[in-house]
Scaffold this motif. Structure first.
Motif, PDB file in Angstrom:
ATOM      1  N   LYS A 295      30.148  33.481  25.110  1.00  9.23           N
ATOM      2  CA  LYS A 295      29.298  33.617  23.919  1.00  9.23           C
ATOM      3  C   LYS A 295      30.053  34.325  22.792  1.00  9.23           C
ATOM      4  O   LYS A 295      29.954  33.948  21.638  1.00  9.23           O
ATOM      5  N   ARG A 296      30.812  35.332  23.145  1.00  8.61           N
ATOM      6  CA  ARG A 296      31.538  36.108  22.136  1.00  8.61           C
ATOM      7  C   ARG A 296      32.702  35.336  21.530  1.00  8.61           C
ATOM      8  O   ARG A 296      33.041  35.501  20.363  1.00  8.61           O
ATOM      9  N   TYR A 297      33.332  34.466  22.332  1.00 10.62           N
ATOM     10  CA  TYR A 297      34.488  33.698  21.875  1.00 10.62           C
ATOM     11  C   TYR A 297      34.245  32.204  22.098  1.00 10.62           C
ATOM     12  O   TYR A 297      34.891  31.566  22.932  1.00 10.62           O
ATOM     13  N   PRO A 298      33.327  31.609  21.338  1.00 10.79           N
ATOM     14  CA  PRO A 298      32.948  30.210  21.576  1.00 10.79           C
ATOM     15  C   PRO A 298      34.065  29.203  21.313  1.00 10.79           C
ATOM     16  O   PRO A 298      34.016  28.093  21.836  1.00 10.79           O
ATOM     17  N   ASP A 299      35.076  29.578  20.546  1.00 11.25           N
ATOM     18  CA  ASP A 299      36.164  28.653  20.240  1.00 11.25           C
ATOM     19  C   ASP A 299      37.272  28.667  21.295  1.00 11.25           C
ATOM     20  O   ASP A 299      38.242  27.922  21.172  1.00 11.25           O
ATOM     21  N   GLN A 300      37.141  29.523  22.301  1.00 12.54           N
ATOM     22  CA  GLN A 300      38.164  29.614  23.339  1.00 12.54           C
ATOM     23  C   GLN A 300      37.609  29.142  24.678  1.00 12.54           C
ATOM     24  O   GLN A 300      36.414  29.271  24.943  1.00 12.54           O
ATOM     25  N   GLN A 301      38.481  28.619  25.500  1.00 14.26           N
ATOM     26  CA  GLN A 301      38.094  28.309  26.868  1.00 14.26           C
ATOM     27  C   GLN A 301      38.325  29.577  27.682  1.00 14.26           C
ATOM     28  O   GLN A 301      39.452  30.046  27.813  1.00 14.26           O
ATOM     29  N   ILE A 302      37.258  30.139  28.209  1.00 13.81           N
ATOM     30  CA  ILE A 302      37.329  31.376  28.970  1.00 13.81           C
ATOM     31  C   ILE A 302      37.363  31.044  30.456  1.00 13.81           C
ATOM     32  O   ILE A 302      36.540  30.276  30.947  1.00 13.81           O
ATOM     33  N   ASN A 303      38.311  31.623  31.152  1.00 16.26           N
ATOM     34  CA  ASN A 303      38.425  31.449  32.595  1.00 16.26           C
ATOM     35  C   ASN A 303      38.196  32.800  33.266  1.00 16.26           C
ATOM     36  O   ASN A 303      38.862  33.780  32.919  1.00 16.26           O
ATOM     37  N   VAL A 304      37.269  32.849  34.196  1.00 15.88           N
ATOM     38  CA  VAL A 304      37.006  34.050  34.980  1.00 15.88           C
ATOM     39  C   VAL A 304      37.267  33.692  36.436  1.00 15.88           C
ATOM     40  O   VAL A 304      36.773  32.685  36.926  1.00 15.88           O
ATOM     41  N   GLN A 305      38.030  34.521  37.110  1.00 15.00           N
ATOM     42  CA  GLN A 305      38.354  34.270  38.509  1.00 15.00           C
ATOM     43  C   GLN A 305      37.940  35.469  39.352  1.00 15.00           C
ATOM     44  O   GLN A 305      38.286  36.611  39.035  1.00 15.00           O
ATOM     45  N   VAL A 306      37.192  35.195  40.410  1.00 16.76           N
ATOM     46  CA  VAL A 306      36.803  36.211  41.377  1.00 16.76           C
ATOM     47  C   VAL A 306      37.523  35.871  42.673  1.00 16.76           C
ATOM     48  O   VAL A 306      37.459  34.738  43.142  1.00 16.76           O
ATOM     49  N   SER A 307      38.233  36.839  43.239  1.00 13.70           N
ATOM     50  CA  SER A 307      38.972  36.561  44.466  1.00 13.70           C
ATOM     51  C   SER A 307      38.888  37.752  45.408  1.00 13.70           C
ATOM     52  O   SER A 307      38.581  38.872  45.011  1.00 13.70           O
ATOM     53  N   ASP A 308      39.190  37.473  46.660  1.00  8.06           N
ATOM     54  CA  ASP A 308      39.228  38.505  47.683  1.00  8.06           C
ATOM     55  C   ASP A 308      40.295  38.090  48.691  1.00  8.06           C
ATOM     56  O   ASP A 308      40.152  37.065  49.350  1.00  8.06           O
ATOM     57  N   GLU A 309      41.355  38.848  48.780  1.00  5.94           N
ATOM     58  CA  GLU A 309      42.455  38.504  49.668  1.00  5.94           C
ATOM     59  C   GLU A 309      42.004  38.539  51.121  1.00  5.94           C
ATOM     60  O   GLU A 309      41.263  39.425  51.522  1.00  5.94           O
ATOM     61  N   GLU A 310      42.471  37.577  51.899  1.00  4.64           N
ATOM     62  CA  GLU A 310      42.093  37.514  53.302  1.00  4.64           C
ATOM     63  C   GLU A 310      42.582  38.728  54.088  1.00  4.64           C
ATOM     64  O   GLU A 310      41.928  39.175  55.020  1.00  4.64           O
ATOM     65  N   ASP A 311      43.728  39.276  53.691  1.00 10.36           N
ATOM     66  CA  ASP A 311      44.251  40.428  54.426  1.00 10.36           C
ATOM     67  C   ASP A 311      43.614  41.740  53.966  1.00 10.36           C
ATOM     68  O   ASP A 311      43.868  42.789  54.538  1.00 10.36           O
ATOM     69  N   GLY A 312      42.773  41.686  52.926  1.00 13.72           N
ATOM     70  CA  GLY A 312      42.071  42.875  52.466  1.00 13.72           C
ATOM     71  C   GLY A 312      42.918  43.859  51.703  1.00 13.72           C
ATOM     72  O   GLY A 312      42.520  44.997  51.499  1.00 13.72           O
ATOM     73  N   THR A 313      44.089  43.445  51.247  1.00 14.64           N
ATOM     74  CA  THR A 313      45.016  44.347  50.575  1.00 14.64           C
ATOM     75  C   THR A 313      44.396  45.004  49.345  1.00 14.64           C
ATOM     76  O   THR A 313      44.433  46.210  49.193  1.00 14.64           O
ATOM     77  N   TYR A 314      43.832  44.207  48.466  1.00 13.58           N
ATOM     78  CA  TYR A 314      43.283  44.733  47.223  1.00 13.58           C
ATOM     79  C   TYR A 314      41.770  44.669  47.167  1.00 13.58           C
ATOM     80  O   TYR A 314      41.168  45.177  46.240  1.00 13.58           O
ATOM     81  N   GLY A 315      41.169  44.002  48.103  1.00 19.15           N
ATOM     82  CA  GLY A 315      39.733  43.826  48.062  1.00 19.15           C
ATOM     83  C   GLY A 315      39.342  42.870  46.964  1.00 19.15           C
ATOM     84  O   GLY A 315      40.182  42.191  46.374  1.00 19.15           O
ATOM     85  N   PRO A 316      38.065  42.793  46.667  1.00 20.40           N
ATOM     86  CA  PRO A 316      37.591  41.870  45.639  1.00 20.40           C
ATOM     87  C   PRO A 316      38.149  42.233  44.258  1.00 20.40           C
ATOM     88  O   PRO A 316      38.162  43.400  43.877  1.00 20.40           O
ATOM     89  N   THR A 317      38.617  41.230  43.550  1.00 23.83           N
ATOM     90  CA  THR A 317      39.127  41.431  42.194  1.00 23.83           C
ATOM     91  C   THR A 317      38.480  40.421  41.250  1.00 23.83           C
ATOM     92  O   THR A 317      38.105  39.322  41.658  1.00 23.83           O
ATOM     93  N   VAL A 318      38.363  40.822  40.006  1.00 29.79           N
ATOM     94  CA  VAL A 318      37.831  39.956  38.955  1.00 29.79           C
ATOM     95  C   VAL A 318      38.817  40.004  37.807  1.00 29.79           C
ATOM     96  O   VAL A 318      39.283  41.080  37.427  1.00 29.79           O
ATOM     97  N   THR A 319      39.138  38.843  37.259  1.00 26.72           N
ATOM     98  CA  THR A 319      40.033  38.791  36.120  1.00 26.72           C
ATOM     99  C   THR A 319      39.587  37.690  35.179  1.00 26.72           C
ATOM    100  O   THR A 319      38.804  36.816  35.559  1.00 26.72           O
ATOM    101  N   PHE A 320      40.052  37.759  33.950  1.00 30.51           N
ATOM    102  CA  PHE A 320      39.727  36.710  32.985  1.00 30.51           C
ATOM    103  C   PHE A 320      40.879  36.491  32.039  1.00 30.51           C
ATOM    104  O   PHE A 320      41.734  37.354  31.851  1.00 30.51           O
ATOM    105  N   TRP A 321      40.908  35.312  31.467  1.00 32.21           N
ATOM    106  CA  TRP A 321      41.863  34.967  30.425  1.00 32.21           C
ATOM    107  C   TRP A 321      41.260  33.840  29.605  1.00 32.21           C
ATOM    108  O   TRP A 321      40.344  33.175  30.042  1.00 32.21           O
ATOM    109  N   GLY A 322      41.751  33.682  28.428  1.00 31.27           N
ATOM    110  CA  GLY A 322      41.236  32.620  27.567  1.00 31.27           C
ATOM    111  C   GLY A 322      42.366  31.975  26.795  1.00 31.27           C
ATOM    112  O   GLY A 322      43.448  32.513  26.656  1.00 31.27           O
ATOM    113  N   HIS A 323      42.075  30.779  26.330  1.00 29.66           N
ATOM    114  CA  HIS A 323      43.014  30.082  25.458  1.00 29.66           C
ATOM    115  C   HIS A 323      42.206  29.136  24.585  1.00 29.66           C
ATOM    116  O   HIS A 323      41.103  28.750  24.898  1.00 29.66           O
ATOM    117  N   GLY A 324      42.780  28.810  23.509  1.00 31.00           N
ATOM    118  CA  GLY A 324      42.065  27.877  22.655  1.00 31.00           C
ATOM    119  C   GLY A 324      42.427  27.929  21.257  1.00 31.00           C
ATOM    120  O   GLY A 324      43.111  28.168  20.486  1.00 31.00           O
TER     121      GLY A 324
END
Length: 89
Positions: free
Chosen positions: A60-89
């Protein structure tokens, strides 16, 4: 952080993904009881909810950009759940 810029050079999307990443275990390390070896499902569920919120707010804040949000959790539990985002456009 400067090493990320040196290693990733002109890959701005990857630089954004690294610098915008939040490891929820880093945020909530003091909330787990010492007798519990691992947190339950609460933190992964929070990561999913946080990712959905970020996607909505950033889109909503950046309608002219393609926003990518990724939620991940490593199987080995090294970092636990992480959330990150990036955009381009």
């Amino acid at each position: 952080m400067d090493n990320w810029f040196l290693n990733l050079r002109d890959d701005r999307e990857r630089i954004k993904a690294v610098t915008n990443q939040v490891s929820l275990w880093s945020v909530f390390t003091n909330t787990f009881a010492k007798h519990e070896p691992e947190p339950g499902d609460e933190i992964p569920q929070l990561a999913t909810a946080l990712g959905e919120c970020w996607q909505g707010v950033l889109s909503k804040r950046y309608p002219d950009q393609q926003i990518n949000v990724q939620v991940s959790d490593e199987e080995d539990g090294t970092y636990g759940p992480t959330v990150t985002f990036w955009g381009h456009g």
